[in-house]
Scaffold this motif. Structure first.
Motif, PDB file in Angstrom:
ATOM      1  N   GLU A 197      59.785 -19.740  22.966  1.00  0.00           N
ATOM      2  CA  GLU A 197      61.082 -19.379  22.381  1.00  0.00           C
ATOM      3  C   GLU A 197      60.998 -18.097  21.574  1.00  0.00           C
ATOM      4  O   GLU A 197      61.934 -17.312  21.542  1.00  0.00           O
ATOM      5  CB  GLU A 197      61.594 -20.523  21.513  1.00  0.00           C
ATOM      6  N   LYS A 198      59.875 -17.908  20.897  1.00  0.00           N
ATOM      7  CA  LYS A 198      59.663 -16.693  20.121  1.00  0.00           C
ATOM      8  C   LYS A 198      58.220 -16.258  20.332  1.00  0.00           C
ATOM      9  O   LYS A 198      57.365 -17.061  20.707  1.00  0.00           O
ATOM     10  CB  LYS A 198      59.963 -16.912  18.646  1.00  0.00           C
ATOM     11  N   PRO A 199      57.928 -14.972  20.132  1.00  0.00           N
ATOM     12  CA  PRO A 199      56.560 -14.490  20.346  1.00  0.00           C
ATOM     13  C   PRO A 199      55.546 -15.275  19.510  1.00  0.00           C
ATOM     14  O   PRO A 199      55.844 -15.719  18.399  1.00  0.00           O
ATOM     15  CB  PRO A 199      56.619 -13.028  19.903  1.00  0.00           C
ATOM     16  N   ILE A 200      54.349 -15.452  20.078  1.00  0.00           N
ATOM     17  CA  ILE A 200      53.249 -16.114  19.386  1.00  0.00           C
ATOM     18  C   ILE A 200      52.193 -15.063  19.093  1.00  0.00           C
ATOM     19  O   ILE A 200      51.792 -14.315  19.987  1.00  0.00           O
ATOM     20  CB  ILE A 200      52.651 -17.241  20.252  1.00  0.00           C
ATOM     21  N   VAL A 201      51.757 -14.997  17.837  1.00  0.00           N
ATOM     22  CA  VAL A 201      50.703 -14.060  17.455  1.00  0.00           C
ATOM     23  C   VAL A 201      49.382 -14.817  17.413  1.00  0.00           C
ATOM     24  O   VAL A 201      49.239 -15.779  16.657  1.00  0.00           O
ATOM     25  CB  VAL A 201      50.989 -13.407  16.084  1.00  0.00           C
ATOM     26  N   LEU A 202      48.450 -14.384  18.258  1.00  0.00           N
ATOM     27  CA  LEU A 202      47.093 -14.940  18.230  1.00  0.00           C
ATOM     28  C   LEU A 202      46.231 -13.977  17.426  1.00  0.00           C
ATOM     29  O   LEU A 202      45.989 -12.846  17.843  1.00  0.00           O
ATOM     30  CB  LEU A 202      46.523 -15.037  19.645  1.00  0.00           C
TER      31      LEU A 202
ATOM     32  N   ILE B  94      45.175 -22.822  27.406  1.00  0.00           N
ATOM     33  CA  ILE B  94      44.466 -22.655  26.136  1.00  0.00           C
ATOM     34  C   ILE B  94      43.961 -21.217  26.078  1.00  0.00           C
ATOM     35  O   ILE B  94      42.960 -20.877  26.713  1.00  0.00           O
ATOM     36  CB  ILE B  94      43.291 -23.637  26.003  1.00  0.00           C
ATOM     37  N   LEU B  95      44.687 -20.375  25.354  1.00  0.00           N
ATOM     38  CA  LEU B  95      44.283 -18.973  25.212  1.00  0.00           C
ATOM     39  C   LEU B  95      43.515 -18.792  23.916  1.00  0.00           C
ATOM     40  O   LEU B  95      43.836 -19.404  22.893  1.00  0.00           O
ATOM     41  CB  LEU B  95      45.494 -18.048  25.186  1.00  0.00           C
ATOM     42  N   ALA B  96      42.490 -17.937  23.966  1.00  0.00           N
ATOM     43  CA  ALA B  96      41.709 -17.586  22.784  1.00  0.00           C
ATOM     44  C   ALA B  96      41.647 -16.069  22.677  1.00  0.00           C
ATOM     45  O   ALA B  96      41.535 -15.364  23.682  1.00  0.00           O
ATOM     46  CB  ALA B  96      40.301 -18.161  22.881  1.00  0.00           C
TER      47      ALA B  96
ATOM     48  N   PHE C 284      46.963 -10.377  18.870  1.00  0.00           N
ATOM     49  CA  PHE C 284      47.546 -10.258  20.205  1.00  0.00           C
ATOM     50  C   PHE C 284      48.852 -11.036  20.212  1.00  0.00           C
ATOM     51  O   PHE C 284      48.890 -12.199  19.820  1.00  0.00           O
ATOM     52  CB  PHE C 284      46.598 -10.814  21.282  1.00  0.00           C
ATOM     53  N   VAL C 285      49.928 -10.380  20.651  1.00  0.00           N
ATOM     54  CA  VAL C 285      51.252 -11.003  20.674  1.00  0.00           C
ATOM     55  C   VAL C 285      51.561 -11.469  22.089  1.00  0.00           C
ATOM     56  O   VAL C 285      51.494 -10.684  23.039  1.00  0.00           O
ATOM     57  CB  VAL C 285      52.332 -10.014  20.176  1.00  0.00           C
ATOM     58  N   ILE C 286      51.902 -12.749  22.203  1.00  0.00           N
ATOM     59  CA  ILE C 286      52.267 -13.330  23.494  1.00  0.00           C
ATOM     60  C   ILE C 286      53.789 -13.411  23.548  1.00  0.00           C
ATOM     61  O   ILE C 286      54.413 -14.134  22.758  1.00  0.00           O
ATOM     62  CB  ILE C 286      51.645 -14.731  23.664  1.00  0.00           C
ATOM     63  N   GLU C 287      54.367 -12.671  24.463  1.00  0.00           N
ATOM     64  CA  GLU C 287      55.819 -12.626  24.620  1.00  0.00           C
ATOM     65  C   GLU C 287      56.276 -13.620  25.688  1.00  0.00           C
ATOM     66  O   GLU C 287      55.518 -13.954  26.604  1.00  0.00           O
ATOM     67  CB  GLU C 287      56.258 -11.213  25.036  1.00  0.00           C
TER      68      GLU C 287
ATOM     69  N   GLY D 282      57.568 -14.904  28.985  1.00  0.00           N
ATOM     70  CA  GLY D 282      57.518 -14.338  30.326  1.00  0.00           C
ATOM     71  C   GLY D 282      56.266 -13.547  30.638  1.00  0.00           C
ATOM     72  O   GLY D 282      56.053 -13.143  31.785  1.00  0.00           O
ATOM     73  N   GLU D 283      55.420 -13.333  29.641  1.00  0.00           N
ATOM     74  CA  GLU D 283      54.189 -12.578  29.868  1.00  0.00           C
ATOM     75  C   GLU D 283      53.230 -13.353  30.763  1.00  0.00           C
ATOM     76  O   GLU D 283      53.075 -14.565  30.632  1.00  0.00           O
ATOM     77  CB  GLU D 283      53.515 -12.286  28.523  1.00  0.00           C
ATOM     78  N   ARG D 284      52.585 -12.640  31.675  1.00  0.00           N
ATOM     79  CA  ARG D 284      51.589 -13.262  32.551  1.00  0.00           C
ATOM     80  C   ARG D 284      50.322 -13.487  31.732  1.00  0.00           C
ATOM     81  O   ARG D 284      49.702 -12.535  31.269  1.00  0.00           O
ATOM     82  CB  ARG D 284      51.332 -12.387  33.771  1.00  0.00           C
ATOM     83  N   ILE D 285      49.939 -14.763  31.554  1.00  0.00           N
ATOM     84  CA  ILE D 285      48.870 -15.093  30.617  1.00  0.00           C
ATOM     85  C   ILE D 285      47.616 -15.668  31.267  1.00  0.00           C
ATOM     86  O   ILE D 285      46.556 -15.714  30.637  1.00  0.00           O
ATOM     87  CB  ILE D 285      49.371 -16.087  29.541  1.00  0.00           C
ATOM     88  N   ALA D 286      47.714 -16.148  32.495  1.00  0.00           N
ATOM     89  CA  ALA D 286      46.565 -16.773  33.153  1.00  0.00           C
ATOM     90  C   ALA D 286      46.819 -16.814  34.651  1.00  0.00           C
ATOM     91  O   ALA D 286      47.907 -16.491  35.113  1.00  0.00           O
ATOM     92  CB  ALA D 286      46.339 -18.180  32.609  1.00  0.00           C
ATOM     93  N   GLN D 287      45.800 -17.244  35.382  1.00  0.00           N
ATOM     94  CA  GLN D 287      45.933 -17.443  36.820  1.00  0.00           C
ATOM     95  C   GLN D 287      45.775 -18.920  37.145  1.00  0.00           C
ATOM     96  O   GLN D 287      45.041 -19.634  36.468  1.00  0.00           O
ATOM     97  CB  GLN D 287      44.832 -16.688  37.569  1.00  0.00           C
ATOM     98  N   LEU D 288      46.445 -19.346  38.201  1.00  0.00           N
ATOM     99  CA  LEU D 288      46.338 -20.710  38.694  1.00  0.00           C
ATOM    100  C   LEU D 288      45.791 -20.659  40.114  1.00  0.00           C
ATOM    101  O   LEU D 288      46.358 -19.987  40.973  1.00  0.00           O
ATOM    102  CB  LEU D 288      47.721 -21.378  38.690  1.00  0.00           C
ATOM    103  N   VAL D 289      44.659 -21.329  40.336  1.00  0.00           N
ATOM    104  CA  VAL D 289      44.038 -21.385  41.661  1.00  0.00           C
ATOM    105  C   VAL D 289      44.047 -22.839  42.121  1.00  0.00           C
ATOM    106  O   VAL D 289      43.606 -23.726  41.390  1.00  0.00           O
ATOM    107  CB  VAL D 289      42.584 -20.853  41.618  1.00  0.00           C
ATOM    108  N   ILE D 290      44.568 -23.085  43.311  1.00  0.00           N
ATOM    109  CA  ILE D 290      44.570 -24.435  43.890  1.00  0.00           C
ATOM    110  C   ILE D 290      43.292 -24.580  44.708  1.00  0.00           C
ATOM    111  O   ILE D 290      43.002 -23.739  45.557  1.00  0.00           O
ATOM    112  CB  ILE D 290      45.805 -24.662  44.784  1.00  0.00           C
ATOM    113  N   ALA D 291      42.533 -25.647  44.447  1.00  0.00           N
ATOM    114  CA  ALA D 291      41.242 -25.815  45.109  1.00  0.00           C
ATOM    115  C   ALA D 291      41.041 -27.253  45.566  1.00  0.00           C
ATOM    116  O   ALA D 291      41.375 -28.200  44.849  1.00  0.00           O
ATOM    117  CB  ALA D 291      40.112 -25.415  44.163  1.00  0.00           C
ATOM    118  N   LYS D 292      40.489 -27.384  46.752  1.00  0.00           N
ATOM    119  CA  LYS D 292      40.113 -28.692  47.274  1.00  0.00           C
ATOM    120  C   LYS D 292      38.798 -29.093  46.618  1.00  0.00           C
ATOM    121  O   LYS D 292      37.965 -28.241  46.316  1.00  0.00           O
ATOM    122  CB  LYS D 292      39.944 -28.605  48.792  1.00  0.00           C
TER     123      LYS D 292
END
Length: 144
Positions: A31-36, A92-94, A101-104, A106-116
């Motif tokens: 909802e609002k930016p997060i400052v890490l 879980i971002l560190a 670091f400001v997280i806005e 809609g910002e791209r923050i991680a990747q998702l990989v689908i794996a068998k």
């Protein structure tokens, strides 16, 4: 492969950026930016809920650009989302940099990989087969 998804964010679904991409970008749904601050960590919501087929997992991984340029990493990389989990995908971002670091939203923050994956069946034995390496680990094969 089709994966059922509920999107409770205002952002597009994760998608592959190129034909050969293994991962899809996850976006912050805040909802609002997060400052890490330096050395802080936080679970960042994505607004995404998924249903994976049994035998598959979703792996949450760091984005290389954020890690290299900003010192922002997925703390338990890769984080595992099991096929029976139905909650919101959180990241879980560190911040391992020396700067805030400001997280806005809609910002791209991680990747998702689908794996068998396979399910292991443990077989207790009295001894394991011999190898040249043996019990050597943690750098025992050298660095050069």
């Amino acid at each position: 492969m089709e994966i059922k998804v509920i999107n409770r964010s205002e952002h597009q679904l994760p998608h592959y950026e190129t034909l050969a991409s293994a991962g899809m970008d996850l976006r912050a749904n805040v909802e609002k930016p997060i400052v890490l601050k330096p050395l802080e960590r936080a679970i960042i919501p994505t607004g995404i809920f998924i249903e994976l087929p049994i035998g598959y997992e979703a792996q949450v991984r760091s984005r290389s650009g954020l890690a290299a340029k900003k010192g922002i990493t997925v703390l338990n990389a890769p984080g595992t989302i099991d096929a029976d989990y139905r909650g919101e995908v959180g990241v879980i971002l560190a911040n391992i940099s020396s700067e805030d670091f400001v997280i806005e939203n809609g910002e791209r923050i991680a990747q998702l990989v689908i794996a068998k994956h396979e399910r292991a069946i443990w077989v207790e034995v009295d001894a394991l087969s011999d190898t040249t390496r043996g019990e050597g680990g943690f750098g025992s094969t050298g660095t050069k």
